[in-house]
Write a protein that holds these residues in place. Structure first.
Motif, short mmCIF file in Angstrom:
data_model
loop_
_atom_site.label_atom_id
_atom_site.label_comp_id
_atom_site.label_asym_id
_atom_site.label_seq_id
_atom_site.Cartn_x
_atom_site.Cartn_y
_atom_site.Cartn_z
N LYS A 185 -0.26 -103.68 -33.40
CA LYS A 185 0.61 -104.82 -33.77
C LYS A 185 0.13 -105.39 -35.09
N VAL A 186 1.08 -105.61 -36.00
CA VAL A 186 0.79 -106.27 -37.27
C VAL A 186 1.67 -107.50 -37.42
N LYS A 187 1.21 -108.43 -38.23
CA LYS A 187 1.98 -109.64 -38.51
C LYS A 187 2.40 -109.65 -39.97
N SER A 188 3.63 -110.05 -40.19
CA SER A 188 4.13 -110.14 -41.55
C SER A 188 3.55 -111.38 -42.23
N THR A 189 3.16 -111.20 -43.50
CA THR A 189 2.59 -112.33 -44.24
C THR A 189 3.66 -113.29 -44.73
N ASP A 190 4.92 -112.83 -44.79
CA ASP A 190 6.00 -113.69 -45.29
C ASP A 190 7.08 -113.92 -44.23
N ASN A 191 6.72 -113.67 -42.97
CA ASN A 191 7.63 -113.90 -41.84
C ASN A 191 8.89 -113.03 -41.89
N LYS A 192 8.81 -111.93 -42.61
CA LYS A 192 9.95 -111.02 -42.65
C LYS A 192 9.83 -110.01 -41.52
N THR A 193 10.96 -109.44 -41.15
CA THR A 193 10.94 -108.42 -40.10
C THR A 193 10.65 -107.05 -40.72
N PHE A 194 10.25 -106.13 -39.87
CA PHE A 194 9.90 -104.78 -40.32
C PHE A 194 11.01 -103.79 -39.99
N ALA A 195 11.18 -102.82 -40.88
CA ALA A 195 12.10 -101.72 -40.59
C ALA A 195 11.51 -100.89 -39.47
#
Length: 516
Positions: A185-195
């Motif tokens: 699990k990773v967290k986005s630094t800019d609160n964007k979603t991942f493809a």
């Protein structure tokens, strides 16, 4: 067997490095020149009409090779990541990390020196750190990533690098060694979603096109294409092997990466290759999506995988065993030993039973039974159909939870000559189990065996304990000999031996034509 050397990529993709002979395929003269096609057709197929009937394709659009995979690759590549891990190894675990104690005579002046400053008191070497690389892919917009267990096993630090070059720290949510899967699990630094990419809902067929995307040799995003070469491969990697075999080239660093169909859906997770050199020779193995998605769902919810368990030691039904039991075929799983207190034992399963179906579904063999029971999960009610005493019987039970693995070995010593009894016609020497330390009080031990004898050819070896012969318990070598002779007199071609090796019990069908 898979190679788990993490110095390269911690990957079984370097694995299955079995020594294999180099074979040269000599192709016959079947090529035909472009001119004179009619003559060639008649020569190969008899006549033009037969030729047309044999080669005329009945293709549908989904069976035709695409002109390019570029559109699919553009869609799926942003979801594929490079997984880089830091591994810390304790040098003290290395057998060569400490110098051996010199062989110094007792009383020598140097003895005191080495006792004070030698091996027992030498400072430990500093822990060694290493890097390993593999691949992975996003399965959700909120940052869940699938990879192989062997990529992140023993890792102290895990980072993933995405297609755009961004690197993020990852947390290991759970791992499953039996299927070699892990969830990160990773967290986005800019609160964007991942493809992310979806699992397929359709089982691929042999011959379907597949695309492998990953990080071979640490080069970064790389795409290869091929077909599904086979299904249901057992490569000896684990108890639930059911791999897709693909010929899309995969190499070191592809471990944990996805294999896609032409719709951009994940059909498998790359995990191993078969190669004498460590590089791709066109034989790769992927965990099927139907297996992976269930395991991953359990890892996401619980951090581990709980599997169903009935508690039996099982083995294949050979033709000799089938003949001994009165079975018409070799399908099913022969119960060598039900474990005490297990669901199977409580339901009445006995040694010598053959499990032929689960909830009405026919069982081909032990591996299919193990996968089916495990996939059902604990606390599920099941009906087992068994073959016993020449007929079928149904037993109901509630599945337990698969316990952690354990290993145990029986300690053996040589019996005295007075305890031995030779069965020269089978090439083995027997002794009472009670005469051998660690063998227990039940059964008869094989204390010596001729590697070219009948018993050895059936898989028996020194230290094996014969518990039953023809369904009757034995405690003395004379009882084994008599049971074999009786079976021969009764006209049996083979007799079943229930044999214990360490903690494992199995049946062996021994031909009695040479008994005497």
């Amino acid at each position: 067997m898979p190679d788990h050397n993490q110095s390269s990529d911690n990957s079984r993709l370097s694995g299955l490095r079995r020594r294999m002979p180099v074979r040269t395929a000599l192709l016959g003269a079947v090529a035909v020149a472009a001119v004179g096609g009619g003559l060639a057709q008649s020569t190969l197929f008899g006549n033009d009409q037969a030729y047309a009937q044999q080669i005329k394709p009945q293709a549908t659009p989904d069976q035709i090779a695409p002109g390019s995979f570029a559109d699919v690759v553009d869609r799926v590549s942003p979801a594929v990541v490079s997984v880089k891990v830091k591994i810390t190894e304790d040098a003290s675990d290395d057998d060569n990390s400490q110098p051996a104690m010199p062989n110094i005579p007792k009383g020598d002046p140097l003895e005191r020196f080495f006792r004070q400053f030698g091996q027992g008191n030498m400072p430990h070497a500093k822990p060694r750190t290493g890097q390993a690389q593999g691949s992975g892919f996003f399965i959700s917009a909120d940052g869940y990533i699938v990879t192989n267990n062997h990529v992140v096993e023993h890792a102290t630090d895990v980072n993933v690098t995405m297609q755009d070059g961004q690197t993020l720290p990852a947390t290991v949510i759970g791992t499953d060694k039996k299927t070699d899967l892990a969830l990160l699990k990773v967290k986005s630094t800019d609160n964007k979603t991942f493809a992310y990419v979806p699992w397929t809902d359709h089982t691929p067929r042999v011959g379907d096109w597949v695309i492998a995307v990953g990080n071979p040799f640490g080069l970064g995003g790389t795409v290869t294409a091929g077909i599904v070469s086979a299904r249901g491969r057992d490569i000896g990697a684990g108890p639930y092997d059911d791999f897709l075999q693909i010929d899309a080239p995969v190499n070191r660093g592809n471990s944990g990466g996805p294999t896609f169909n032409t719709a951009g859906q994940v059909v498998g997770v790359n995990t191993a290759i078969f190669s004498p050199s460590g590089g791709s020779v066109g034989i790769g193995f992927a965990i099927p999506a139907e297996v992976a998605k269930d395991v991953v769902a359990s890892l996401k919810e619980h951090g581990s995988v709980a599997r169903g368990w009935i508690g039996v030691q099982i083995q294949p039904v050979t033709s000799d065993i089938a003949d001994s039991l009165g079975l018409k075929g070799t399908k099913g799983a022969l119960v060598a030993e039900p474990q005490k207190g297990s669901p199977a034992a409580d339901a009445g399963v006995k040694s010598g039973d053959v499990i032929t179906s689960v909830n009405g579904d026919t069982i081909d063999g032990p591996r299919e039974l193990a996968r089916k029971i495990a996939s059902m999960g604990p606390d599920k009610k099941v009906d087992l159909t068994i073959w016993r005493d020449g007929g079928e019987k149904t037993l109901s039970m509630t599945l337990g939870t698969l316990p952690t693995d354990k290993e145990a070995k029986a300690e053996t010593t040589s019996p005295s000559d007075s305890d031995r009894s030779q069965l020269t016609s089978f090439g083995m020497t027997l002794a009472p189990a009670s005469s051998i330390a660690g063998a227990g009080k039940q059964g008869v031990v094989i204390s010596d065996i001729d590697p070219d004898g009948t018993a050895a050819q059936k898989g028996l070896s020194t230290g094996d304990v014969i518990l039953d012969v023809g369904g009757k318990s034995v405690t003395r070598p004379s009882e084994v000999k008599q049971a074999l002779e009786d079976a021969k007199k009764d006209g049996h071609r083979a007799v079943l031996l229930r044999v214990k090796t360490g903690d494992n019990t199995r049946f062996v069908a021994l031909a009695v034509s040479s008994a005497g």
